[in-house]
Scaffold this motif. Structure first.
Motif, PDB file in Angstrom:
ATOM      1  N   UNK A 118       0.703  -1.255   0.326  1.00 37.78           N
ATOM      2  CA  UNK A 118       0.005   0.191   0.338  1.00 37.78           C
ATOM      3  C   UNK A 118       1.250   1.500   0.148  1.00 37.78           C
ATOM      4  N   UNK A 119       1.765   0.900   0.537  1.00 37.78           N
ATOM      5  CA  UNK A 119       2.862   2.211   0.452  1.00 37.78           C
ATOM      6  C   UNK A 119       3.589   3.038  -0.844  1.00 37.78           C
ATOM      7  N   UNK A 120       3.141   2.379  -1.594  1.00 36.89           N
ATOM      8  CA  UNK A 120       3.369   2.549  -3.129  1.00 36.89           C
ATOM      9  C   UNK A 120       2.514   3.104  -3.973  1.00 36.89           C
ATOM     10  N   UNK A 121       1.204   3.289  -3.423  1.00 38.22           N
ATOM     11  CA  UNK A 121      -0.459   3.274  -3.793  1.00 38.22           C
ATOM     12  C   UNK A 121      -0.026   4.986  -3.315  1.00 38.22           C
ATOM     13  N   UNK A 122       0.297   5.928  -3.885  1.00 43.06           N
ATOM     14  CA  UNK A 122       0.411   7.120  -3.095  1.00 43.06           C
ATOM     15  C   UNK A 122      -1.530   8.419  -3.509  1.00 43.06           C
ATOM     16  N   UNK A 123      -1.726   8.248  -2.962  1.00 41.53           N
ATOM     17  CA  UNK A 123      -2.978   9.504  -3.040  1.00 41.53           C
ATOM     18  C   UNK A 123      -2.476  11.406  -3.643  1.00 41.53           C
ATOM     19  N   UNK A 124      -2.280  10.690  -4.736  1.00 44.35           N
ATOM     20  CA  UNK A 124      -1.008  12.319  -5.298  1.00 44.35           C
ATOM     21  C   UNK A 124      -2.504  13.784  -4.964  1.00 44.35           C
ATOM     22  N   UNK A 125      -3.220  13.934  -5.007  1.00 43.61           N
ATOM     23  CA  UNK A 125      -4.119  14.636  -4.832  1.00 43.61           C
ATOM     24  C   UNK A 125      -4.018  15.920  -3.099  1.00 43.61           C
ATOM     25  N   UNK A 126      -4.013  14.858  -2.418  1.00 42.61           N
ATOM     26  CA  UNK A 126      -4.217  14.681  -1.080  1.00 42.61           C
ATOM     27  C   UNK A 126      -3.399  15.159  -0.607  1.00 42.61           C
ATOM     28  N   UNK A 127      -1.975  15.243  -0.995  1.00 42.84           N
ATOM     29  CA  UNK A 127      -1.090  15.863  -1.128  1.00 42.84           C
ATOM     30  C   UNK A 127      -0.678  17.015  -1.951  1.00 42.84           C
ATOM     31  N   UNK A 128      -1.181  17.742  -2.372  1.00 46.18           N
ATOM     32  CA  UNK A 128      -0.439  19.040  -3.468  1.00 46.18           C
ATOM     33  C   UNK A 128      -1.225  20.069  -2.467  1.00 46.18           C
ATOM     34  N   UNK A 129      -1.340  21.401  -2.577  1.00 46.74           N
ATOM     35  CA  UNK A 129      -1.304  22.200  -1.139  1.00 46.74           C
ATOM     36  C   UNK A 129      -2.445  22.896  -2.009  1.00 46.74           C
ATOM     37  N   UNK A 130      -3.108  23.552  -1.032  1.00 42.17           N
ATOM     38  CA  UNK A 130      -4.893  23.860  -1.397  1.00 42.17           C
ATOM     39  C   UNK A 130      -5.179  24.716  -2.702  1.00 42.17           C
ATOM     40  N   UNK A 131      -3.979  25.648  -3.026  1.00 40.30           N
ATOM     41  CA  UNK A 131      -4.314  26.096  -3.710  1.00 40.30           C
ATOM     42  C   UNK A 131      -3.744  25.661  -4.966  1.00 40.30           C
TER      43      UNK A 131
END
Length: 264
Positions: A118-131
């Protein structure tokens, strides 16, 4: 005496060899209908919608405990001492849909640990800045998951992150999925398995990581934090860092840095 002729009998026709055809006038009848079946026709079922799809009870340990209300305490970034209570309204206990961490799914070793895929399946949008979120992503984040700019940029401060994916309300699941986050991503990268009961942590194979960080069944169930909870990432041993990484922690997340500050 006058002779009186007796009436002669009426002559009878000779029987014919041809069959006599009788004309029958039938009384109109109702249309025939199919005889009722011996098997009764089942009544249509009306299924009331539920918050989450439930699984049949199994012999495996579950992560659901019904009755108590959720704690209102704000979660900490790392596993907290808040009471682990399911918000699911069903009466069956279903473990998370995340696949068990077995020899086949956790194969490669690092510091003696089996690697959590599961560590390799990263939710990229969640770790974008809010802006950097799109308008539609902000709708999912705010309307469904209750984020604002501050809570989004500081992972671990929004109360929804204290729950496993299985325990989210339906609208919260919709919001997570709208951001491209599935159950496996959520439980590891967002929740870090904090919403699991210890029995489930053992069942899915994650106890090896928590044990290295100082957790035990008793400490987990009683909310007794080990010493590692008060350490910064660089104060952990290499083996402890490896264990934390299998729970989807990294330096910036562990140190509770705001996303705009990551990498600095």
């Amino acid at each position: 005496n006058p002779v009186t002729d007796s009436p002669s009998p009426q002559p009878f026709a000779e029987p014919s060899s041809q069959p006599t055809i009788a004309l029958i006038t039938s009384t109109p009848t109702r249309n025939l209908s199919v005889a009722p079946s011996k098997t009764p026709t089942p009544e249509p079922l009306t299924i009331s919608p539920t918050k989450t799809t439930t699984s049949p009870p199994s012999s495996q340990p579950s992560i659901v405990l019904i009755t108590p209300e959720p704690s209102t305490k704000q979660p900490t970034l790392k596993p907290s001492n808040q009471q682990r209570v399911s918000r699911v309204d069903d009466t069956t206990n279903a473990p998370s849909s995340t696949a068990p961490a077995t020899e086949s799914s956790l194969s490669t070793e690092l510091y003696g640990f089996l690697i959590n895929p599961a560590t390799t399946n990263i939710p990229l949008k969640r770790f974008l800045e809010w802006s950097l979120l799109s308008d539609s992503d902000m709708v999912h984040a705010t309307s469904n998951l209750g984020y604002d700019r501050k809570g989004w940029n500081k992972p671990g401060t929004n109360g929804v992150e204290a729950w496993s994916f299985h325990d989210l309300y339906e609208n919260e699941m919709v919001g997570a999925q709208g951001l491209g986050i599935d159950d496996e991503m959520w439980d590891c990268h967002i929740n870090h398995y904090d919403g699991y009961w210890w029995e489930d942590i053992e069942y899915y194979g994650y106890a090896q990581y928590f044990n290295e960080l100082g957790w035990s069944a008793e400490a987990w169930d009683n909310g007794e934090h080990p010493e590692t909870e008060d350490l910064y990432w660089d104060e952990l041993t290499s083996k402890q860092q490896a264990a934390a990484a299998q729970l989807c922690w990294h330096r910036d997340l562990w140190n509770e840095e705001s996303i705009p500050m990551w990498g600095e």
